[in-house]
Design a protein around this motif. Structure first.
Motif: not given
Lengths: 146, 146
Positions: A101-115, A127-129, B18-25
């Motif tokens: 909702d904050k505009g960051v792209r999430v890569l999976y529509p639903e969570p998948r199984i990890g470790s 979207d994450c520096g 970058t600080v603002e990204f980590y705070r807001a996200t």
């Protein structure tokens, strides 16, 4: 809410050699290992410390098991090194929705199984520096096998 | 003995952004900030969790303050992303000596001053599977200012 550094994902060409490096150099032992066919990786989790949210922080060593896996492509481009970082949360679904909702792209529509039976998703590194960022909810203790 | 993931060092071009990204996200707040003239960086430490060795795990956001700093050169080559990882130890001198004896290049003859008055050294990434690796001993509580 993200409450811990869950792990640092490190991509390598030779898992056994890398596991041995971490054991011989630092004394870190393998806590769990598995093949994740969906992710196309063979992995070893080295537990480094426990965290105050009841979880733990790990190094996750990753070796690709097929050439078309994302980790294989990443290694071909970048060489060995830190592939991603992961934050732990009690509710990956809620956090992923909130972050989307904050505009960051999430890569999976639903969570998948990890470790270790965890549920995971990834956020787009652009979207994450430049940091490929994973969100993880651990499996309940009763379903965790290692 | 290395007892925790102390921090993940993330290099960025614009620390405030970058600080603002980590705070807001994610809701992560700045725990400490400083300029390390020797390292040539301006940095912000975001505390993510406490650890069972009495320490904590942080994200360390790093912006170079001069063009000849190692972080500035790294950013020019790689762009933004994970720059290094750091393990915490009660005795950086002993661990650095032990690791050096194992054939891993230690970058400083003696530990230098890192974030929050800690004592730090680095291991050569070419000896560590492409991972620039830092060892950290926190300052005693009475001398830590943040």
């Amino acid at each position: 809410m993200l409450t811990r550094i869950d792990h640092i994902g490190i991509a390598c060409f030779d898992l056994d050699k890398t596991v041995e490096f971490y054991r011989a150099t630092y004394g870190f032992e393998v806590y769990h290992s598995e093949v994740n066919e969906e992710q196309g990786v063979r992995e070893a989790m080295l537990k480094i410390n426990s965290t105050d949210d009841g979880g733990a922080s790990y190094l996750q060593l990753l070796e690709p098991v097929r050439e078309d896996s994302t980790v294989a492509k990443w290694l071909a481009k970048n060489g060995e090194g830190v592939h991603h970082i992961a934050f732990g949360t009690a509710d990956v679904d809620a956090d992923a929705a909130d972050i989307k909702d904050k505009g960051v792209r999430v890569l999976y529509p639903e969570p998948r199984i990890g470790s270790m039976g965890s549920r995971i998703t990834f956020l787009h590194p652009k979207d994450c520096g430049g940091v490929l960022t994973e969100l993880v909810t651990s499996a309940p203790p009763e379903s965790s096998e290692h």
